[in-house]
Design a protein around this motif. Structure first.
Motif, PDB file in Angstrom:
ATOM      1  N   ARG A  30       0.821  -1.215   0.000  1.00 41.71           N
ATOM      2  CA  ARG A  30       0.000   0.000   0.000  1.00 41.71           C
ATOM      3  C   ARG A  30       0.852   1.261   0.000  1.00 41.71           C
ATOM      4  O   ARG A  30       0.601   2.194  -0.758  1.00 41.71           O
ATOM      5  CB  ARG A  30      -0.932   0.009   1.211  1.00 41.71           C
ATOM      6  CG  ARG A  30      -1.754   1.284   1.330  1.00 41.71           C
ATOM      7  CD  ARG A  30      -2.682   1.266   2.518  1.00 41.71           C
ATOM      8  NE  ARG A  30      -3.866   0.470   2.260  1.00 41.71           N
ATOM      9  CZ  ARG A  30      -4.971   0.946   1.684  1.00 41.71           C
ATOM     10  NH1 ARG A  30      -5.033   2.202   1.307  1.00 41.71           N
ATOM     11  NH2 ARG A  30      -6.007   0.180   1.491  1.00 41.71           N
ATOM     12  N   THR A  31       1.895   1.307   0.816  1.00 38.85           N
ATOM     13  CA  THR A  31       2.723   2.512   0.906  1.00 38.85           C
ATOM     14  C   THR A  31       3.411   2.818  -0.425  1.00 38.85           C
ATOM     15  O   THR A  31       3.436   3.964  -0.856  1.00 38.85           O
ATOM     16  CB  THR A  31       3.777   2.377   2.017  1.00 38.85           C
ATOM     17  OG1 THR A  31       4.527   1.179   1.819  1.00 38.85           O
ATOM     18  CG2 THR A  31       3.124   2.317   3.383  1.00 38.85           C
ATOM     19  N   LYS A  32       3.957   1.785  -1.072  1.00 38.58           N
ATOM     20  CA  LYS A  32       4.630   1.992  -2.360  1.00 38.58           C
ATOM     21  C   LYS A  32       3.631   2.411  -3.435  1.00 38.58           C
ATOM     22  O   LYS A  32       3.911   3.293  -4.247  1.00 38.58           O
ATOM     23  CB  LYS A  32       5.353   0.721  -2.782  1.00 38.58           C
ATOM     24  CG  LYS A  32       6.126   0.869  -4.076  1.00 38.58           C
ATOM     25  CD  LYS A  32       7.249  -0.122  -4.146  1.00 38.58           C
ATOM     26  CE  LYS A  32       7.983  -0.045  -5.452  1.00 38.58           C
ATOM     27  NZ  LYS A  32       8.797   1.132  -5.603  1.00 38.58           N
ATOM     28  N   PHE A  33       2.444   1.794  -3.424  1.00 43.58           N
ATOM     29  CA  PHE A  33       1.404   2.150  -4.397  1.00 43.58           C
ATOM     30  C   PHE A  33       0.994   3.611  -4.237  1.00 43.58           C
ATOM     31  O   PHE A  33       0.937   4.350  -5.212  1.00 43.58           O
ATOM     32  CB  PHE A  33       0.187   1.234  -4.209  1.00 43.58           C
ATOM     33  CG  PHE A  33      -0.998   1.629  -5.044  1.00 43.58           C
ATOM     34  CD1 PHE A  33      -1.052   1.307  -6.385  1.00 43.58           C
ATOM     35  CD2 PHE A  33      -2.053   2.338  -4.497  1.00 43.58           C
ATOM     36  CE1 PHE A  33      -2.144   1.676  -7.171  1.00 43.58           C
ATOM     37  CE2 PHE A  33      -3.142   2.709  -5.259  1.00 43.58           C
ATOM     38  CZ  PHE A  33      -3.181   2.385  -6.592  1.00 43.58           C
ATOM     39  N   GLU A  34       0.711   4.047  -3.001  1.00 45.23           N
ATOM     40  CA  GLU A  34       0.252   5.413  -2.772  1.00 45.23           C
ATOM     41  C   GLU A  34       1.313   6.444  -3.137  1.00 45.23           C
ATOM     42  O   GLU A  34       0.983   7.535  -3.597  1.00 45.23           O
ATOM     43  CB  GLU A  34      -0.206   5.580  -1.322  1.00 45.23           C
ATOM     44  CG  GLU A  34      -1.509   4.830  -1.053  1.00 45.23           C
ATOM     45  CD  GLU A  34      -1.973   4.918   0.382  1.00 45.23           C
ATOM     46  OE1 GLU A  34      -1.180   5.328   1.262  1.00 45.23           O
ATOM     47  OE2 GLU A  34      -3.139   4.565   0.620  1.00 45.23           O
ATOM     48  N   LYS A  35       2.590   6.126  -2.969  1.00 45.90           N
ATOM     49  CA  LYS A  35       3.664   7.038  -3.355  1.00 45.90           C
ATOM     50  C   LYS A  35       3.828   7.111  -4.870  1.00 45.90           C
ATOM     51  O   LYS A  35       4.260   8.126  -5.404  1.00 45.90           O
ATOM     52  CB  LYS A  35       4.990   6.604  -2.733  1.00 45.90           C
ATOM     53  CG  LYS A  35       5.066   6.860  -1.253  1.00 45.90           C
ATOM     54  CD  LYS A  35       6.392   6.392  -0.710  1.00 45.90           C
ATOM     55  CE  LYS A  35       6.468   6.585   0.795  1.00 45.90           C
ATOM     56  NZ  LYS A  35       7.730   6.094   1.350  1.00 45.90           N
ATOM     57  N   SER A  36       3.479   6.021  -5.568  1.00 46.24           N
ATOM     58  CA  SER A  36       3.692   5.935  -7.016  1.00 46.24           C
ATOM     59  C   SER A  36       2.565   6.520  -7.849  1.00 46.24           C
ATOM     60  O   SER A  36       2.749   6.775  -9.028  1.00 46.24           O
ATOM     61  CB  SER A  36       3.891   4.473  -7.421  1.00 46.24           C
ATOM     62  OG  SER A  36       5.011   3.935  -6.773  1.00 46.24           O
ATOM     63  N   VAL A  37       1.394   6.722  -7.242  1.00 45.01           N
ATOM     64  CA  VAL A  37       0.238   7.230  -7.989  1.00 45.01           C
ATOM     65  C   VAL A  37       0.381   8.730  -8.215  1.00 45.01           C
ATOM     66  O   VAL A  37       0.642   9.487  -7.279  1.00 45.01           O
ATOM     67  CB  VAL A  37      -1.086   6.926  -7.255  1.00 45.01           C
ATOM     68  CG1 VAL A  37      -2.254   7.628  -7.925  1.00 45.01           C
ATOM     69  CG2 VAL A  37      -1.340   5.446  -7.207  1.00 45.01           C
ATOM     70  N   LYS A  38       0.224   9.146  -9.469  1.00 46.93           N
ATOM     71  CA  LYS A  38       0.270  10.565  -9.823  1.00 46.93           C
ATOM     72  C   LYS A  38      -1.114  11.182  -9.707  1.00 46.93           C
ATOM     73  O   LYS A  38      -1.280  12.247  -9.128  1.00 46.93           O
ATOM     74  CB  LYS A  38       0.809  10.714 -11.243  1.00 46.93           C
ATOM     75  CG  LYS A  38       1.085  12.117 -11.662  1.00 46.93           C
ATOM     76  CD  LYS A  38       1.773  12.122 -13.018  1.00 46.93           C
ATOM     77  CE  LYS A  38       2.113  13.517 -13.459  1.00 46.93           C
ATOM     78  NZ  LYS A  38       2.762  13.505 -14.778  1.00 46.93           N
ATOM     79  N   LYS A  39      -2.146  10.502 -10.286  1.00 55.26           N
ATOM     80  CA  LYS A  39      -3.519  10.995 -10.189  1.00 55.26           C
ATOM     81  C   LYS A  39      -4.503   9.874 -10.483  1.00 55.26           C
ATOM     82  O   LYS A  39      -4.144   8.859 -11.076  1.00 55.26           O
ATOM     83  CB  LYS A  39      -3.763  12.171 -11.130  1.00 55.26           C
ATOM     84  CG  LYS A  39      -3.681  11.838 -12.599  1.00 55.26           C
ATOM     85  CD  LYS A  39      -3.924  13.064 -13.461  1.00 55.26           C
ATOM     86  CE  LYS A  39      -3.752  12.727 -14.931  1.00 55.26           C
ATOM     87  NZ  LYS A  39      -3.985  13.880 -15.783  1.00 55.26           N
TER      88      LYS A  39
END
Length: 67
Positions: free
Chosen positions: A48-57
């Motif tokens: 979850r942490t890596k996904f949320e950091k990688s999302v632009k929009k």
């Protein structure tokens, strides 16, 4: 705190996938996220942490506003 992401959401990531697409569909949520590339269909599991950091929009959201 309500979740920001739901199943079926289309998100744009900061980095481009080797197939050339930046758009991914969320197909599993929780402590880990499973996302599927819209361009080639490749699936990846991320924390979850890596996904949320990688999302632009968020391009398309399936969340329903409850009032």
């Amino acid at each position: 705190m309500p979740d920001r992401y739901a199943l079926g959401d289309i998100v744009e990531m900061k980095k481009q996938h080797p197939c050339g697409s930046r758009q991914w569909e969320v197909i599993r949520t929780g402590a880990d996220f499973r996302i599927k590339c819209v361009g080639c269909g490749h699936q990846v599991m991320l924390a979850r942490t890596k996904f949320e950091k990688s999302v632009k929009k968020i391009i398309k959201s399936n969340l329903i506003d409850e009032k």
